[in-house]
Design an enzyme around this catalytic site. Structure first.
Site, mmCIF file in Angstrom:
data_model
loop_
_atom_site.group_PDB
_atom_site.id
_atom_site.type_symbol
_atom_site.label_atom_id
_atom_site.label_comp_id
_atom_site.label_asym_id
_atom_site.label_seq_id
_atom_site.Cartn_x
_atom_site.Cartn_y
_atom_site.Cartn_z
ATOM 1 N N ASP A 201 -59.404 77.708 54.106
ATOM 2 C CA ASP A 201 -59.689 79.045 53.584
ATOM 3 C C ASP A 201 -60.604 78.861 52.375
ATOM 4 O O ASP A 201 -60.178 78.409 51.312
ATOM 5 C CB ASP A 201 -58.364 79.719 53.177
ATOM 6 C CG ASP A 201 -58.594 81.083 52.517
ATOM 7 O OD1 ASP A 201 -59.772 81.466 52.335
ATOM 8 O OD2 ASP A 201 -57.592 81.749 52.184
ATOM 9 N N GLN A 204 -62.140 81.576 48.018
ATOM 10 C CA GLN A 204 -62.312 81.450 46.567
ATOM 11 C C GLN A 204 -63.096 80.195 46.178
ATOM 12 O O GLN A 204 -63.254 79.922 44.991
ATOM 13 C CB GLN A 204 -60.937 81.426 45.863
ATOM 14 C CG GLN A 204 -60.117 82.686 46.016
ATOM 15 C CD GLN A 204 -60.721 83.899 45.304
ATOM 16 O OE1 GLN A 204 -61.708 83.804 44.575
ATOM 17 N NE2 GLN A 204 -60.133 85.062 45.516
HETATM 18 N N1 C6P Z 1 -58.302 87.629 47.538
HETATM 19 C C1 C6P Z 1 -58.050 88.538 45.304
HETATM 20 O O1 C6P Z 1 -58.158 89.444 44.473
HETATM 21 P P1 C6P Z 1 -60.745 89.148 52.267
HETATM 22 O O2 C6P Z 1 -59.915 90.252 51.722
HETATM 23 O O3 C6P Z 1 -60.522 88.951 53.732
HETATM 24 O O4 C6P Z 1 -62.173 89.234 51.874
HETATM 25 O O5 C6P Z 1 -60.228 87.815 51.537
HETATM 26 C C2 C6P Z 1 -58.908 87.398 51.741
HETATM 27 C C3 C6P Z 1 -58.584 86.200 50.913
HETATM 28 C C4 C6P Z 1 -58.282 85.025 51.575
HETATM 29 N N2 C6P Z 1 -57.995 83.911 50.875
HETATM 30 C C5 C6P Z 1 -57.986 83.887 49.537
HETATM 31 C C6 C6P Z 1 -57.686 82.602 48.823
HETATM 32 C C7 C6P Z 1 -58.266 85.052 48.825
HETATM 33 O O6 C6P Z 1 -58.253 85.028 47.495
HETATM 34 C C8 C6P Z 1 -58.568 86.247 49.522
HETATM 35 C C9 C6P Z 1 -58.845 87.520 48.797
HETATM 36 C C10 C6P Z 1 -58.628 88.747 46.679
HETATM 37 O O7 C6P Z 1 -57.495 87.474 45.045
HETATM 38 C C11 C6P Z 1 -58.217 90.063 47.257
HETATM 39 S S1 C6P Z 1 -56.508 90.150 47.614
#
Ligand code: C6P
Length: 414
Positions: A201, A204
């Site tokens: 993943d 970040q």
């Molecule tokens: N974290 C945060 O404020 P999406 O929503 O699909 O673009 O990303 C999901 C996601 C997946 N993995 C990690 C490690 C993330 O941090 C995130 C998204 C945002 O921390 C929104 S909850």
């Protein structure tokens, strides 16, 4: 070359905005980044000059749109050192990318009694799809423990979990709560030696540091455009070609087929086999502009800038009585991405965020879509979090520190 933050800030119209009557201080880029003019302009330019569907039209507008969409995939492939566009499947976001892997490759390969391995520091997007799959396929979901003291993965737990011989290892490269950067290259090697497929993943990490899929040797990588100067509604599922070749598509429809008869169909080539229906064309094109912008600043320079902001924030917050920070400490700032989760006495994080808002500062507060980590591991109800990007400054962190002092005063934290 020094990192010219003032010049970068001028590229982001929203940074001139006021919030609650104060000059906006945006410290929530881990949730979504702000967008530079070139990205906003790329969307406008597409609609004003060459809006047309891709792959279908034998006319100039459609050809131009198709070319721009494909170029964006070429840029995404180069960004992560993938072989080519055949490895770049566009989705709606990192969440959809992770679900896509779970619903295709994993659903087709996980058998009854198999082990799936993730960590306690995952975002819900890298937990729930595996819980669903484990339930459906009668598999067991194991978690590598987090060492609460260091904010890093517990090595003993990691080896114990690997000994169970997982068939899937899915792990975040950077935690959205602790900021911890996991050594996914070492974990991938270990996982492969046990015969597992490795999913990273990168939601970040990709926006903040150079990531090379060949060096890591992951089988899949998920990330979102909106956290890296790009538009919402556009994500990437990178996968090795041999994986994609073996996988069945999840959705059927236009674009993903080569031929259709009344009885059957054949699939289109990679990556189109996984992209049914009309794509997010404006999103793809704008993502291409975002990658150009990111490369223009340079990921190494962004990384250095964010590390210096993180170091500064950890130092300043560390000086305030009653404030706790989470994740690797100052000595290990090189093992962190640019975000700092914190608490102020027993004050609820929503109250902290409200005081910040009143001072024009946007931060995130709550469980950060990582409830198991925040509630069960860190034993907190909620946390506040400031997160940084190329346009943030130390002066903005000073303003956040002033806001914390206000929180302490209002809620009588000594
Ligand atoms: N974290 C945060 O404020 P999406 O929503 O699909 O673009 O990303 C999901 C996601 C997946 N993995 C990690 C490690 C993330 O941090 C995130 C998204 C945002 O921390 C929104 S909850």
């Amino acid at each position: 070359m020094p990192f010219n933050v003032e010049a970068i800030r001028a590229d982001f119209p929203i940074l001139q905005t006021k919030m609650a009557g104060k000059q906006l201080v945006y410290l929530d880029s881990a949730a979504t980044s702000q967008k530079p003019k070139v990205v906003i302009e790329a969307i406008r330019d597409y609609y004003v000059r060459y809006n047309a569907n891709i792959h279908r039209g034998i006319y100039e507008l459609s050809e131009k749109a198709t070319e721009a969409y494909i170029q964006s995939k070429e840029k995404a492939a180069r960004l992560i050192n993938a072989d080519g566009i055949e490895n770049i499947v566009y989705t709606r976001n990192a969440t959809e990318s992770l679900n896509l892997v779970a619903l295709t490759y994993a659903a087709q390969n996980v058998r009854k009694g198999d082990h799936i391995l993730i960590t306690e520091m995952e975002h819900h997007s890298n937990i729930v799809p595996w819980q669903l799959l484990a339930n459906r396929n009668n598999a067991t979901l194991d978690y590598i423990k987090v060492d609460v003291k260091t904010g890093m993965l517990d090595r003993n737990s990691l080896s114990e979990c690997m000994e169970k011989g997982p068939v899937i290892v899915s792990i975040t490269q950077a935690s959205n709560v602790l900021g911890t950067i996991n050594d996914v290259k070492v974990i991938a090697k270990d996982a492969h030696s046990h015969g597992a497929a490795v999913i990273v993943d990168g939601a970040q990490s990709i926006p903040h540091m150079k990531v090379d899929v060949k060096d890591i040797d992951c089988d899949f990588l998920a990330f979102s455009a909106h956290k890296m100067f790009g538009p919402t509604g556009l994500g990437v599922m990178y996968a090795k070609s041999d994986m994609l070749d073996k996988m069945e598509p999840l959705f059927g429809g236009g674009d993903m087929i080569m031929t259709v008869t009344l009885k059957s169909h054949t699939w289109n080539g990679l990556p189109w086999k996984f992209e049914a229906g009309t794509s997010n064309i404006e999103g793809g094109i704008a993502f291409g502009a975002a990658i150009d912008y990111l490369n223009g600043l340079g990921l190494a320079a962004i990384d250095r800038h964010e590390k210096s902001l993180t170091e500064y924030a950890l130092k300043r917050l560390g000086e305030i009585e009653g404030v706790s920070t989470f994740g690797p400490d100052l000595k290990y700032v090189d093992k962190r991405v640019g975000l700092v989760a914190f608490s102020v006495g027993g004050v609820h994080a929503h109250d902290i965020a409200q005081v910040f808002n009143d001072n024009g500062i946007a931060i995130r507060a709550g469980h950060h879509c990582a409830m198991p980590l925040v509630r069960e591991v860190l034993k907190r109800d909620s946390l506040a979090r400031m997160s940084f990007y190329a346009y943030n400054t130390k002066e903005e962190i000073d303003k956040a520190v002033d806001a914390i002092e206000k929180v302490k005063k209002v809620f009588k934290v000594c």
